[in-house]
Design a protein around this motif. Structure first.
Motif, PDB file in Angstrom:
ATOM      1  N   ASN A  84       0.818  -1.217   0.000  1.00  0.00           N
ATOM      2  CA  ASN A  84       0.000   0.000   0.000  1.00  0.00           C
ATOM      3  C   ASN A  84       0.852   1.269   0.000  1.00  0.00           C
ATOM      4  O   ASN A  84       0.678   2.127   0.835  1.00  0.00           O
ATOM      5  CB  ASN A  84      -0.948   0.001   1.198  1.00  0.00           C
ATOM      6  N   GLY A  86       1.127   3.277  -2.822  1.00  0.00           N
ATOM      7  CA  GLY A  86       0.726   4.136  -3.928  1.00  0.00           C
ATOM      8  C   GLY A  86       0.380   5.547  -3.470  1.00  0.00           C
ATOM      9  O   GLY A  86      -0.202   5.746  -2.412  1.00  0.00           O
ATOM     10  N   GLU A  89      -3.817   7.071  -7.898  1.00  0.00           N
ATOM     11  CA  GLU A  89      -4.371   6.050  -8.779  1.00  0.00           C
ATOM     12  C   GLU A  89      -4.980   6.727 -10.000  1.00  0.00           C
ATOM     13  O   GLU A  89      -5.804   7.619  -9.872  1.00  0.00           O
ATOM     14  CB  GLU A  89      -5.445   5.253  -8.046  1.00  0.00           C
ATOM     15  N   ASN A  91      -7.276   5.784 -12.941  1.00  0.00           N
ATOM     16  CA  ASN A  91      -8.219   4.705 -13.202  1.00  0.00           C
ATOM     17  C   ASN A  91      -8.936   4.931 -14.524  1.00  0.00           C
ATOM     18  O   ASN A  91      -9.542   5.974 -14.729  1.00  0.00           O
ATOM     19  CB  ASN A  91      -9.224   4.637 -12.049  1.00  0.00           C
ATOM     20  N   LYS A 104      -5.980   0.321 -14.501  1.00  0.00           N
ATOM     21  CA  LYS A 104      -5.539   1.485 -13.737  1.00  0.00           C
ATOM     22  C   LYS A 104      -4.016   1.477 -13.635  1.00  0.00           C
ATOM     23  O   LYS A 104      -3.360   0.472 -13.905  1.00  0.00           O
ATOM     24  CB  LYS A 104      -6.158   1.508 -12.343  1.00  0.00           C
ATOM     25  N   ASP A 106      -1.142   2.659 -10.721  1.00  0.00           N
ATOM     26  CA  ASP A 106      -0.823   3.168  -9.387  1.00  0.00           C
ATOM     27  C   ASP A 106       0.566   3.787  -9.445  1.00  0.00           C
ATOM     28  O   ASP A 106       1.549   3.096  -9.712  1.00  0.00           O
ATOM     29  CB  ASP A 106      -0.838   2.053  -8.334  1.00  0.00           C
ATOM     30  N   LYS A 108       3.685   5.198  -7.677  1.00  0.00           N
ATOM     31  CA  LYS A 108       4.305   4.959  -6.375  1.00  0.00           C
ATOM     32  C   LYS A 108       5.553   5.813  -6.218  1.00  0.00           C
ATOM     33  O   LYS A 108       6.210   6.153  -7.196  1.00  0.00           O
ATOM     34  CB  LYS A 108       4.673   3.483  -6.254  1.00  0.00           C
ATOM     35  N   LYS A 166      -6.194  10.530  -5.072  1.00  0.00           N
ATOM     36  CA  LYS A 166      -5.056  10.358  -4.170  1.00  0.00           C
ATOM     37  C   LYS A 166      -5.308   9.139  -3.292  1.00  0.00           C
ATOM     38  O   LYS A 166      -6.404   8.947  -2.791  1.00  0.00           O
ATOM     39  CB  LYS A 166      -4.860  11.617  -3.319  1.00  0.00           C
ATOM     40  N   LEU A 167      -4.277   8.328  -3.085  1.00  0.00           N
ATOM     41  CA  LEU A 167      -4.412   7.125  -2.272  1.00  0.00           C
ATOM     42  C   LEU A 167      -3.985   7.310  -0.827  1.00  0.00           C
ATOM     43  O   LEU A 167      -4.511   6.685   0.061  1.00  0.00           O
ATOM     44  CB  LEU A 167      -3.601   5.980  -2.896  1.00  0.00           C
TER      45      LEU A 167
END
Length: 168
Positions: A84, A86, A89, A91, A104, A106, A108, A166-167
Motif C-alpha cells: 500500500n 501508492g 491512482e 483509473n 488502472k 498506481d 508509487k 489520491k491514495l
C-alpha cells in the motif's frame, strides 16, 4: 423494502468512493493535494479480441511533487511485504482488461535502497562478508517526478475515460 435500503446504501457508498476523484483527459495535468498528475496517450491502434473490435491505447501517467514537502514512508524493522505505497491512482473507467491489460495505474514513490553488509560462512567454511541491497522506505522529494506506462483496451470508438484520485 430490503432491496430498496440495500440499493440506497450501495448508491451512497459508490458516491463517496468517487467523491475524491477528478476527471483527466489526454495531455492534461490536474492537482491532487499538491501532486501534479499528468496523463498522456502515447499510441492508439484497433484490435480484434474474441471477434469483437476494440481500441488499444498505450498511455503514460506521471506525478510531480509540488507540495513543497517531502513525502516519506519508512518501513518497520521486521521483514514485510509492502503493498500500500501508492500515491495516486489513475483509473480508466471504461477499460475492459481484455488480454491481461490494465484498468488502472498506481503511481508509487521512489524506493530508498541501502546496501547492507552481512557476514556468513561459505560452503567451503570460509567466513566472509557480502553486500545485499535492502529497501528501507519510499520517498518523493519536492520537484521529483515518477511515471509509469500501461495498456488500456476500450470499446471501439471510445477514448479512455480516466479519473485520478489520491491514495495516501
Amino acid at each position: 423494502m430490503k432491496k430498496t435500503v440495500f440499493s440506497a446504501l450501495l448508491f451512497v457508498l459508490f458516491s463517496f468512493t468517487n467523491l475524491y476523484s477528478q476527471k483527466i483527459s489526454d495531455g492534461a495535468t490536474v492537482d491532487v493535494s499538491g501532486l501534479a498528475v499528468t496523463f498522456n496517450i502515447l499510441n492508439k491502434e484497433s484490435i480484434n479480441v474474441g471477434g469483437k473490435s476494440f481500441d488499444r491505447y498505450k498511455v503514460s501517467a506521471s506525478v510531480t511533487n509540488n507540495s513543497g514537502k517531502s513525502i516519506n514512508m519508512r518501513l518497520a524493522n521486521a521483514p514485510q511485504i509492502v503493498t500500500n505505497i501508492g500515491l495516486v491512482e489513475v483509473n480508466c473507467i471504461n477499460a475492459t482488461g481484455a488480454k491481461l491489460t490494465a484498468k488502472k495505474i498506481d503511481l508509487k514513490p521512489k524506493a530508498q535502497n541501502l546496501n547492507v553488509t552481512y557476514w556468513a560462512y561459505t560452503k567451503e567454511g570460509k567466513y566472509e562478508s557480502s553486500v545485499i541491497p535492502v529497501i528501507a522506505g519510499y520517498y518523493l522529494d519536492p520537484g521529483d517526478t515518477v511515471s509509469d506506462n500501461a495498456i488500456f483496451i476500450v470499446p471501439q470508438g471510445e477514448e479512455p475515460n480516466v479519473s485520478v484520485r489520491k491514495l495516501q
